[in-house]
Design an enzyme around this catalytic site. Structure first.
Site, PDB file in Angstrom:
ATOM      1  N   LYS A  76     -14.861 -38.348  28.702  1.00 27.80           N
ATOM      2  CA  LYS A  76     -14.386 -37.217  28.392  1.00 27.80           C
ATOM      3  C   LYS A  76     -15.236 -35.884  29.038  1.00 27.80           C
ATOM      4  CE  LYS A  76     -12.219 -38.456  24.043  1.00 27.80           C
ATOM      5  NZ  LYS A  76     -12.080 -37.860  22.576  1.00 27.80           N
ATOM      6  N   ASP A 112      -8.570 -32.646  20.353  1.00 25.13           N
ATOM      7  CA  ASP A 112      -9.184 -33.416  19.444  1.00 25.13           C
ATOM      8  C   ASP A 112      -9.440 -32.400  18.328  1.00 25.13           C
ATOM      9  OD1 ASP A 112      -9.214 -36.169  20.335  1.00 25.13           O
ATOM     10  OD2 ASP A 112     -11.316 -35.560  21.280  1.00 25.13           O
ATOM     11  N   GLY A 137     -22.011 -36.079  18.154  1.00 27.13           N
ATOM     12  CA  GLY A 137     -21.738 -36.441  19.306  1.00 27.13           C
ATOM     13  C   GLY A 137     -20.629 -35.636  19.815  1.00 27.13           C
ATOM     14  N   GLY A 138     -19.531 -36.437  20.554  1.00 27.30           N
ATOM     15  CA  GLY A 138     -18.426 -35.692  20.904  1.00 27.30           C
ATOM     16  C   GLY A 138     -17.368 -35.119  20.080  1.00 27.30           C
ATOM     17  N   ALA A 139     -16.865 -36.004  19.250  1.00 28.01           N
ATOM     18  CA  ALA A 139     -16.397 -35.791  18.086  1.00 28.01           C
ATOM     19  C   ALA A 139     -16.592 -34.697  17.310  1.00 28.01           C
ATOM     20  CB  ALA A 139     -15.735 -37.202  17.391  1.00 28.01           C
ATOM     21  N   GLY A 242      -8.481 -41.235   9.137  1.00 27.54           N
ATOM     22  CA  GLY A 242      -8.888 -40.955  10.796  1.00 27.54           C
ATOM     23  C   GLY A 242      -7.773 -40.895  11.503  1.00 27.54           C
TER      24      GLY A 242
END
Ligand SMILES: NC(=O)c1ccc[n+]([C@@H]2O[C@H](COP(=O)([O-])OP(=O)(O)OC[C@H]3O[C@@H](n4cnc5c(N)ncnc54)[C@H](OP(=O)(O)O)[C@@H]3O)[C@@H](O)[C@H]2O)c1
Length: 275
Positions: A76, A112, A137-139, A242
């Site tokens: 990503k 996202d 983090g990324g999320a 989720g």
């Protein structure tokens, strides 16, 4: 499993997902089911691309004229330097999960955050809500961006507190302590973006810190009912699985390249059946 029958012609559009290891991804099931429901002449495949092959893979996407690729772990961030452009939102979030062919070439974007926001909006509007995001983090970056964009007041709690501070500063949120200290942070919304609970029966927070009447979403979708969501329901919170974040981000991807409104119910059913 939904049967997908596509009559492949010279005009069939090709889409896919770049990830490594390919393992088990439900993206082909969701997108192909949506293409069939919409009558789109398109096909979606998963491509296992190790990091050392990413540049070549993106070159292949460009040369072969794929309409869109989803970009999943671990690519990503790394994919950004290989694209022709990256939109402003993806630059702010610092990650691309979608590359779509357009007039400017292959353009990177991030769906996202939209997935997270739409999933949470199933439980009500977000403006003015006190939100706590677990993880940095990324999320977490996508979720925090989305919540701030919708007018929520966001506090980030993370095991490594310096990462939470950095994320909060970059995206207009506050940083707090660790997830174990959740009880000190009153909230209307709680979103777990740590990987705690992924294929394990653990929660990132003490059950006593979960609040009756709050909304709790877990970005972890395997298992569907994580320990966190079961604890939250037992404490009288409303829960959002989720899978909704994943389904809505995929729906946005489909709309981006096709211009069609995505059949979210069809994609959700394909997700469930592809498990
Ligand atoms: N539903 C969806 O659409 C969706 C989309 C994206 C991701 N996800 C899920 O979100 C999760 C995180 O993904 P990511 O890409 O953000 O991963 P990432 O960038 O690697 O971040 C992982 C986060 O989890 C924390 N963490 C890991 N192990 C921990 C532990 N034992 N105790 C406490 N904290 C721990 C890390 O804390 P440190 O900073 O201290 O290391 C970090 O904040 C994954 O389970 C992924 O499947 C779901």
């Amino acid at each position: 499993m939904i049967a997908v029958s596509v009559r492949i012609t010279s005009r069939t559009a090709l889409c896919g997902v770049l990830l490594h290891p390919a393992g088990h991804t439900r993206s082909p099931a969701m997108h192909n089911a949506a293409f069939a429901a919409l009558g789109l002449d398109a096909l979606y495949l998963a491509f296992d691309v190790p990091p050392e092959s990413l540049a070549a893979a993106v070159g292949g996407v460009r040369a072969l004229g794929l309409r869109q690729v989803a970009v999943s772990l671990p690519h990503k961030q790394a994919v950004m330097e290989h694209l022709d452009a990256v939109d402003e939102v993806a630059q702010r979030i610092g990650a691309v999960n979608t590359a779509t062919r357009g007039e400017r070439g292959l353009v990177g974007s991030n769906t996202d955050w939209i997935g997270a926001v739409r999933a949470l909006e199933r439980a009500g509007p977000l403006a003015g809500q006190r939100a706590v995001v677990l993880g940095a983090g990324g999320a977490a970056r996508a979720v925090v961006y989305g919540l701030v964009e919708r007018g929520a007041r966001v506090t980030v709690l993370n095991r490594s507190e310096s990462r939470a501070r950095e994320l909060a500063r970059a995206l207009g949120a506050e940083a707090g302590g660790t997830p174990a200290e959740l009880a000190a942070y009153p909230h209307d919304l709680l979103v777990n973006t740590t990987s705690v609970g992924l294929r394990e029966d653990l929660s990132p927070v003490p059950a006593e810190a979960l609040r009756s009447g709050s909304v709790v979403m877990d970005a972890v979708y395997d298992p569907p009912r994580t320990r966190l969501l079961r604890d939250a329901a037992a404490r009288g919170a409303r829960t959002v699985e989720g899978k909704w974040m994943l389904v809505y981000q995929a729906a946005e991807q489909l709309s981006l390249w096709s211009g069609c409104e995505a059949p979210v119910d069809v994609m959700e059913k394909a997700f469930d059946e592809g498990g």
